[in-house]
Design a protein around this motif. Sequence first.
Motif, PDB file in Angstrom:
ATOM      1  N   UNK A   1      -5.235   4.113   5.784  1.00 47.80           N
ATOM      2  CA  UNK A   1      -6.259   4.527   6.746  1.00 47.80           C
ATOM      3  C   UNK A   1      -6.331   6.048   6.815  1.00 47.80           C
ATOM      4  N   UNK A   2      -5.169   6.690   6.861  1.00 52.31           N
ATOM      5  CA  UNK A   2      -5.110   8.155   6.966  1.00 52.31           C
ATOM      6  C   UNK A   2      -5.758   8.818   5.756  1.00 52.31           C
ATOM      7  N   UNK A   3      -5.500   8.273   4.575  1.00 59.01           N
ATOM      8  CA  UNK A   3      -5.984   8.891   3.334  1.00 59.01           C
ATOM      9  C   UNK A   3      -7.300   8.301   2.836  1.00 59.01           C
ATOM     10  N   UNK A   4      -7.804   7.315   3.564  1.00 54.90           N
ATOM     11  CA  UNK A   4      -9.085   6.670   3.203  1.00 54.90           C
ATOM     12  C   UNK A   4      -9.041   6.066   1.800  1.00 54.90           C
ATOM     13  N   UNK A   5      -7.950   5.370   1.522  1.00 54.64           N
ATOM     14  CA  UNK A   5      -7.814   4.644   0.267  1.00 54.64           C
ATOM     15  C   UNK A   5      -7.373   3.222   0.600  1.00 54.64           C
ATOM     16  N   UNK A   6      -7.346   2.356  -0.402  1.00 54.84           N
ATOM     17  CA  UNK A   6      -6.925   0.977  -0.153  1.00 54.84           C
ATOM     18  C   UNK A   6      -5.404   0.891  -0.039  1.00 54.84           C
ATOM     19  N   UNK A   7      -4.955  -0.161   0.632  1.00 54.86           N
ATOM     20  CA  UNK A   7      -3.515  -0.373   0.747  1.00 54.86           C
ATOM     21  C   UNK A   7      -2.906  -0.627  -0.639  1.00 54.86           C
ATOM     22  N   UNK A   8      -3.651  -1.281  -1.508  1.00 60.77           N
ATOM     23  CA  UNK A   8      -3.180  -1.520  -2.874  1.00 60.77           C
ATOM     24  C   UNK A   8      -2.934  -0.193  -3.594  1.00 60.77           C
ATOM     25  N   UNK A   9      -3.830   0.781  -3.395  1.00 58.04           N
ATOM     26  CA  UNK A   9      -3.664   2.093  -4.019  1.00 58.04           C
ATOM     27  C   UNK A   9      -2.404   2.776  -3.518  1.00 58.04           C
ATOM     28  N   UNK A  10      -2.153   2.676  -2.224  1.00 51.35           N
ATOM     29  CA  UNK A  10      -0.947   3.267  -1.648  1.00 51.35           C
ATOM     30  C   UNK A  10       0.296   2.643  -2.278  1.00 51.35           C
ATOM     31  N   UNK A  11       0.332   1.322  -2.352  1.00 49.00           N
ATOM     32  CA  UNK A  11       1.490   0.638  -2.907  1.00 49.00           C
ATOM     33  C   UNK A  11       1.685   0.959  -4.389  1.00 49.00           C
ATOM     34  N   UNK A  12       0.593   1.165  -5.109  1.00 46.20           N
ATOM     35  CA  UNK A  12       0.689   1.551  -6.509  1.00 46.20           C
ATOM     36  C   UNK A  12       1.318   2.930  -6.655  1.00 46.20           C
TER      37      UNK A  12
END
Length: 289
Positions: free
Chosen positions: A249-260
């Motif tokens: 949410x903070x970075x405006x990306x998907x949770x999948x992207x964060x986990x990657x």
Amino acid sequence: MSRTSRGRDSSATYYSNHSDSPLLIPPRHRMMLQLAVFDLLKRDAIPMTDAGLVDLLLKAERILRARTVDEVVTRFSACIEAFGYGTCLITRLPAPDVGNWQTYILANRWPGEWFERYNSAGHYRHDPCVAQCRRTTEPFLWHDIDSANYDKLAEIVMGEASEFGLRQGICIPLHAPFLPPITVTAAGDEVDTSPIARQSVSILSRSALSATMRFGARPAQEAEAGLSHREAEILKWAAAGKTAWEISVILSVSQHTVLTHVRNAKQKLAATNIVHAVVEGLRRHEIEL
């Protein structure tokens, strides 16, 4: 290799406030590192004290500063001895049908008689811990493997290890693309199986592996690579206690992207989990809090 899940609790003995090697983290970052990683440990329900955390980081740093492989293993062995581990091995894990698996060993402190027996009996092909290291990237205690799934030959391996005084142990596997897995394994007669001990031995093992591979044992594919801007940014937010969803949410990306990005950062830092990734990122000055 005892199926007992409770061993001695030596955490209090281990966490003393002495070290003959300074921590290679800028002083202004030490308190922030302590608080950030302590917060992560608390979220994992691992009640490590502030003093214990600092002492752990000092010992990990001392292992990393060793000048030879023998010195790495000596320092590592001294650190894990307080948890009941009296022997250790750092090795790659080639395919089970490889006849000379011993040539893949990076550092060996197994008892000589057990090492000879293990090899003469061909135990490597049937070792359930080796098989488990191929299936997981998470550290595990030997008794975590369900013995109900052992075949007769696996039972013989574990039974004979117990006869040689290796009744309980831990494995910390590391996987990299197109390469055999690597594991650090440590064992003893009666070991501390508490969550603190498990996490501490895991972090110390990664330090021992990193230091060992610095002496010519690291293949080209595993050469250290720096974190990308996004990977460092996500680790900083993780150190601040944010979940993957909150970071997305903070970075405006998907949770999948964060986990990657987290997975890539862990691989670059040879870290077993997000806690270890934050520690390594700060130690290497890849991130700042």
